[in-house]
Design a protein around this motif. Sequence first.
Motif, mmCIF file in Angstrom:
data_model
loop_
_atom_site.group_PDB
_atom_site.id
_atom_site.type_symbol
_atom_site.label_atom_id
_atom_site.label_comp_id
_atom_site.label_asym_id
_atom_site.label_seq_id
_atom_site.Cartn_x
_atom_site.Cartn_y
_atom_site.Cartn_z
ATOM 1 N N UNK A 119 -25.330 37.811 47.658
ATOM 2 C CA UNK A 119 -23.955 37.809 48.393
ATOM 3 C C UNK A 119 -24.064 37.333 49.768
ATOM 4 N N UNK A 120 -25.036 36.393 50.088
ATOM 5 C CA UNK A 120 -24.986 35.704 51.308
ATOM 6 C C UNK A 120 -23.958 34.695 51.559
ATOM 7 N N UNK A 121 -23.760 34.360 52.935
ATOM 8 C CA UNK A 121 -22.654 33.200 52.998
ATOM 9 C C UNK A 121 -23.318 32.001 53.208
ATOM 10 N N UNK A 122 -22.798 31.150 53.457
ATOM 11 C CA UNK A 122 -23.231 29.545 53.451
ATOM 12 C C UNK A 122 -24.123 29.231 54.682
ATOM 13 N N UNK A 123 -24.288 30.335 55.675
ATOM 14 C CA UNK A 123 -25.132 29.625 56.874
ATOM 15 C C UNK A 123 -26.510 30.147 56.379
ATOM 16 N N UNK A 124 -27.456 29.192 57.300
ATOM 17 C CA UNK A 124 -28.923 29.382 57.081
ATOM 18 C C UNK A 124 -29.312 29.265 58.720
ATOM 19 N N UNK A 125 -29.966 30.003 59.067
ATOM 20 C CA UNK A 125 -30.705 30.221 60.517
ATOM 21 C C UNK A 125 -32.081 29.873 60.593
ATOM 22 N N UNK A 126 -32.532 28.758 61.015
ATOM 23 C CA UNK A 126 -33.905 28.481 61.092
ATOM 24 C C UNK A 126 -34.504 28.672 62.667
ATOM 25 N N UNK A 127 -35.643 29.747 62.560
ATOM 26 C CA UNK A 127 -36.150 30.297 63.857
ATOM 27 C C UNK A 127 -37.448 29.878 64.059
ATOM 28 N N UNK A 128 -37.997 28.917 64.802
ATOM 29 C CA UNK A 128 -39.356 28.850 64.976
ATOM 30 C C UNK A 128 -39.948 30.144 65.669
ATOM 31 N N UNK A 129 -40.986 30.641 65.047
ATOM 32 C CA UNK A 129 -41.439 31.834 65.835
ATOM 33 C C UNK A 129 -43.047 31.929 65.602
#
Length: 326
Positions: free
Chosen positions: A268-278
């Motif tokens: 049930x996720x929304x359309x947004x995708x966050x990419x985080x260099x860690x």
Amino acid sequence: MAAGAVIAAPGQAVAQEAPAPEAAVEPAPAPAPEAPAPAPGPEAPAPGPEAPAPAPAAPEPPAPEAPPAPVAPPVAPGADGEIDLNGRSYVIHVPADYTPERAWPVLVGYSAYRDSTENFRSYSRLRESTAGREAIIVYPRSVGGSWEGSPTAESRPGEDIAFTRAMIDDVAGKYSVDRARVYATGMSTGGGMAMVAACHLPDVFAAVAPVSGAYYTPVNMNCPGAPVSVLMVHGTGDTLMEYDGGNRHGADYLAVPDLFESYAQRNGCGPGRETRPEWDGAERVVAGGCARETEQIRVLGSNHLWWYENPDTTEEIWAFLARQHN
């Protein structure tokens, strides 16, 4: 009848002849007076009511049964061992601090294709990590060195799923288990099996975290659709199970982004995708607005591996899994 006696007609007196003169008749002796009947004595008193019979003695209450002695678990805290089950077996690691007074999470680790359970246990370092201190870890033995969902599987469809369910039930029957916190991981084909578990056993597994998974098409078929938290760790330079999908052993396998999006939809996720260099050379991809957490760790340019740094695979997957629950 005596001679000379005359029988009188009814109602007539009886006449008797006089006795002959020469014969004297002795008078008949008078009958002895009957002894008087004894005067009745006082009647015996009527019997009174019978004295009641003494009440039977109350039986002594049975001594309380001693509670059954607790059954010692087959593998002691801080130890490893193997448990037979339904013609198969699994290796188990019990945390050193294990106590039945609280419920413990369970982590299932599936080995790679043609890899031994012991070798996977060694290089995955699950026992030596935070997971090994906080969870019961079980390593099921495969049939023929592979798992269902893969074209290399020797088990019948549904066999590894059924064994996984029976294994978790068996562990819960021997140890104090938190059934809301059961997780799976695995390497390569074992990672594919972790996704089979997520697909078909969402009532058993709260979350899975496959590493360098072999995601053949059947690992994502006929899933019931219940949400399951997922963290997928994969190298974008994997030459064995390519990040963007391909064909191996004569069968197609899924691209990691496609499988990820399938679970984003399922959760049930929304359309947004966050990419985080860690890390140096790796990044985390997080789907937003999900009912259950859905993430990737992409190790940029890296091959078919279980990483020990950048990222530390074992610690990263446990940090994710440990916070999930059904």
